[in-house]
Enzyme design. Structure first.
Site, mmCIF file in Angstrom:
data_model
loop_
_atom_site.group_PDB
_atom_site.id
_atom_site.type_symbol
_atom_site.label_atom_id
_atom_site.label_comp_id
_atom_site.label_asym_id
_atom_site.label_seq_id
_atom_site.Cartn_x
_atom_site.Cartn_y
_atom_site.Cartn_z
ATOM 1 N N ASP A 104 0.854 -1.193 0.000
ATOM 2 C CA ASP A 104 0.000 0.000 0.000
ATOM 3 C C ASP A 104 0.887 1.239 0.000
ATOM 4 O OD1 ASP A 104 -2.271 -1.550 0.140
ATOM 5 O OD2 ASP A 104 -2.648 -1.196 2.269
ATOM 6 N N GLN A 134 -0.673 7.077 -6.320
ATOM 7 C CA GLN A 134 -1.813 7.950 -6.013
ATOM 8 C C GLN A 134 -1.909 9.077 -7.039
ATOM 9 O OE1 GLN A 134 0.367 8.499 -2.532
ATOM 10 N NE2 GLN A 134 -1.059 7.430 -1.163
ATOM 11 N N ARG A 155 -1.125 -0.524 -8.831
ATOM 12 C CA ARG A 155 -2.528 -0.174 -8.544
ATOM 13 C C ARG A 155 -2.651 1.352 -8.555
ATOM 14 N NH1 ARG A 155 -3.342 -0.894 -2.579
ATOM 15 N NH2 ARG A 155 -3.491 -3.102 -2.989
ATOM 16 N N ALA A 160 -5.686 8.697 -0.744
ATOM 17 C CA ALA A 160 -6.502 8.792 0.459
ATOM 18 C C ALA A 160 -5.963 9.795 1.485
ATOM 19 C CB ALA A 160 -6.614 7.409 1.104
ATOM 20 N N ARG A 256 -13.744 5.361 9.165
ATOM 21 C CA ARG A 256 -13.331 6.086 7.959
ATOM 22 C C ARG A 256 -14.255 5.789 6.783
ATOM 23 N NH1 ARG A 256 -7.807 5.021 8.721
ATOM 24 N NH2 ARG A 256 -7.684 3.459 7.095
ATOM 25 N N ARG A 257 -14.591 4.490 6.612
ATOM 26 C CA ARG A 257 -15.455 4.102 5.486
ATOM 27 C C ARG A 257 -16.817 4.774 5.616
ATOM 28 N NH1 ARG A 257 -11.376 2.202 4.141
ATOM 29 N NH2 ARG A 257 -11.470 4.204 3.139
HETATM 30 P P1 FAD Z 1 -14.530 8.433 -5.228
HETATM 31 O O1 FAD Z 1 -13.898 9.613 -5.898
HETATM 32 O O2 FAD Z 1 -14.527 8.365 -3.729
HETATM 33 O O3 FAD Z 1 -16.012 8.299 -5.697
HETATM 34 C C1 FAD Z 1 -16.327 8.403 -7.080
HETATM 35 C C2 FAD Z 1 -17.603 7.659 -7.382
HETATM 36 O O4 FAD Z 1 -17.449 6.241 -7.109
HETATM 37 C C3 FAD Z 1 -18.799 8.086 -6.553
HETATM 38 O O5 FAD Z 1 -19.378 9.262 -7.071
HETATM 39 C C4 FAD Z 1 -19.689 6.855 -6.671
HETATM 40 O O6 FAD Z 1 -20.301 6.822 -7.933
HETATM 41 C C5 FAD Z 1 -18.675 5.702 -6.624
HETATM 42 N N1 FAD Z 1 -18.506 5.271 -5.215
HETATM 43 C C6 FAD Z 1 -17.447 5.524 -4.438
HETATM 44 N N2 FAD Z 1 -17.655 4.995 -3.196
HETATM 45 C C7 FAD Z 1 -18.864 4.423 -3.213
HETATM 46 C C8 FAD Z 1 -19.662 3.739 -2.241
HETATM 47 N N3 FAD Z 1 -19.241 3.559 -0.991
HETATM 48 N N4 FAD Z 1 -20.866 3.261 -2.603
HETATM 49 C C9 FAD Z 1 -21.317 3.463 -3.865
HETATM 50 N N5 FAD Z 1 -20.611 4.116 -4.824
HETATM 51 C C10 FAD Z 1 -19.420 4.592 -4.500
HETATM 52 N N6 FAD Z 1 -5.378 5.023 -1.119
HETATM 53 C C11 FAD Z 1 -4.081 5.296 -0.815
HETATM 54 O O7 FAD Z 1 -3.727 6.466 -0.627
HETATM 55 N N7 FAD Z 1 -3.160 4.270 -0.703
HETATM 56 C C12 FAD Z 1 -3.492 2.971 -0.945
HETATM 57 O O8 FAD Z 1 -2.631 2.088 -0.845
HETATM 58 C C13 FAD Z 1 -4.833 2.673 -1.321
HETATM 59 N N8 FAD Z 1 -5.215 1.409 -1.600
HETATM 60 C C14 FAD Z 1 -6.477 1.181 -2.066
HETATM 61 C C15 FAD Z 1 -6.825 -0.107 -2.492
HETATM 62 C C16 FAD Z 1 -8.066 -0.334 -3.064
HETATM 63 C C17 FAD Z 1 -8.407 -1.712 -3.536
HETATM 64 C C18 FAD Z 1 -9.003 0.747 -3.202
HETATM 65 C C19 FAD Z 1 -10.342 0.534 -3.839
HETATM 66 C C20 FAD Z 1 -8.678 1.991 -2.743
HETATM 67 C C21 FAD Z 1 -7.440 2.240 -2.168
HETATM 68 N N9 FAD Z 1 -7.081 3.506 -1.723
HETATM 69 C C22 FAD Z 1 -5.776 3.754 -1.371
HETATM 70 C C23 FAD Z 1 -8.125 4.564 -1.529
HETATM 71 C C24 FAD Z 1 -8.229 5.506 -2.725
HETATM 72 O O9 FAD Z 1 -7.110 6.365 -2.767
HETATM 73 C C25 FAD Z 1 -9.502 6.390 -2.629
HETATM 74 O O10 FAD Z 1 -9.424 7.183 -1.478
HETATM 75 C C26 FAD Z 1 -10.802 5.610 -2.577
HETATM 76 O O11 FAD Z 1 -10.778 4.491 -3.406
HETATM 77 C C27 FAD Z 1 -11.976 6.503 -3.034
HETATM 78 O O12 FAD Z 1 -11.831 6.870 -4.397
HETATM 79 P P2 FAD Z 1 -12.674 6.181 -5.592
HETATM 80 O O13 FAD Z 1 -11.816 6.200 -6.808
HETATM 81 O O14 FAD Z 1 -13.133 4.842 -5.171
HETATM 82 O O15 FAD Z 1 -13.927 7.092 -5.867
#
Ligand code: FAD
Length: 275
Positions: A104, A134, A155, A160, A256-257
């Site tokens: 990560d 990121q 990835r 975040a 957080r979630r």
């Molecule tokens: P967002 O910009 O949050 O949302 C965009 C759209 O996606 C929303 O408008 C909606 O349509 C859909 N959506 C998003 N969440 C939901 C929900 N709960 N229910 C329904 N629809 C939803 N971050 C790091 O900094 N370091 C890491 O190592 C890291 N690892 C990760 C690993 C995985 C597998 C994932 C999925 C995320 C990881 N992240 C990590 C977090 C990432 O950086 C984002 O903060 C997080 O994924 C939210 O961004 P998003 O692209 O999902 O969409």
């Protein structure tokens, strides 16, 4: 004991409950990426204990018929104690693992040491590691160029961590824009090993269109408890991995979630008030 509502986002407190979740997930055609919750240890004993827990986990995974793998946070295995502790513990995990070991990405102060470790292990294992980049960090385009020809997986996530404006894009629209540009770069320049770490339908659609155009293989990664039906639906056409946190330190992750998405918050509220 984890309350039922948190169980949507966290697969229990033990490796056994997490692996039972993986078994269920595999039935739906989705693979798992297991993450033992824990970060920012300043005591070496804690970092070493979680390292050992990951070694036990990869050995247990090797005994099962599953494509699932693990994802580790640098500060969980010693980065806050010293670069050498992180590197030593990461090497122990990578050496023990048959499955792919994801690293990560934490805040920007850790990017260089994390990428250096990734590069070393990517070369030494011929690609049995993965790392997260990121899109919100302005440096990421250059990092993608650095990683493009390495074996291993990358990835791409939006990011975040709340980073300073000097080094990071702060506006969501800008992060979305560069995320798409970085996907374009990856599908054009990576031979494989692309992981789309996003729940965003716009990013997934873009990846699907790029795959149709370039034919480059890719996978989609989403978190446990988020767009679960979509994960199953997508798995009919593309490799889908669910990131599965588990362990005793579940509360802050769950909190957080719930805070980050209105739909999760409403879901939690409904579960609590029973409507
Ligand atoms: P967002 O910009 O949050 O949302 C965009 C759209 O996606 C929303 O408008 C909606 O349509 C859909 N959506 C998003 N969440 C939901 C929900 N709960 N229910 C329904 N629809 C939803 N971050 C790091 O900094 N370091 C890491 O190592 C890291 N690892 C990760 C690993 C995985 C597998 C994932 C999925 C995320 C990881 N992240 C990590 C977090 C990432 O950086 C984002 O903060 C997080 O994924 C939210 O961004 P998003 O692209 O999902 O969409």
């Amino acid at each position: 004991m984890i309350p039922p509502i948190a169980n949507n986002f966290v697969a229990g407190e033990t490796p056994e409950t997490a692996m039972a979740h993986v078994d269920e997930l595999n039935q739906r055609g989705v693979a798992g990426i297991l993450n033992l919750l824990g970060e920012h240890y300043d005591d070496r004993a804690d970092a070493d204990a979680d390292t050992q827990a990951y070694i036990d986990l990869v050995e247990a995974l090797a005994e099962r018929d599953t494509d699932s793998c693990i994802s580790v946070k640098p500060s969980q295995i010693g980065l806050d104690i010293g670069d050498d502790v992180f590197e030593e513990n990461l090497a122990r995990i990578v050496d023990a693992a048959d499955c792919l070991v994801w690293i990560d990405m934490e805040d920007h102060t850790t990017t260089d040491v994390t990428l250096d470790a990734y590069e070393r292990h990517a070369r030494a294992t011929d690609g049995n590691v993965g790392v997260c980049l990121q899109a919100n960090l302005k440096r990421t385009r250059e990092d993608l160029e650095r990683l493009a020809d390495l074996p291993g997986k990358v990835r791409l996530v939006k990011g975040a961590y709340d980073e300073p404006k000097e080094i990071a894009y702060k506006k969501k629209a800008k992060v979305d824009e560069v995320y798409k540009e970085y996907l374009e770069y990856m599908f054009e320049h990576f031979e494989g090993g692309i992981a789309v770490g996003s729940h965003d339908p716009k990013m997934i659609d873009h990846a699907q269109a790029l795959h149709a155009e370039h034919g480059t293989p890719y996978e989609i990664q989403m978190l446990m408890g988020v767009r679960e039906d979509e994960q199953t639906r997508l798995a009919a056409d593309v490799d889908v991995y669910q990131y599965i946190p588990y362990g005793e330190k579940w509360f802050s992750y769950f909190y957080r979630r719930v805070r980050e998405q209105k739909s999760n918050a409403l879901f939690a509220l409904r579960a609590v008030v029973g409507v």
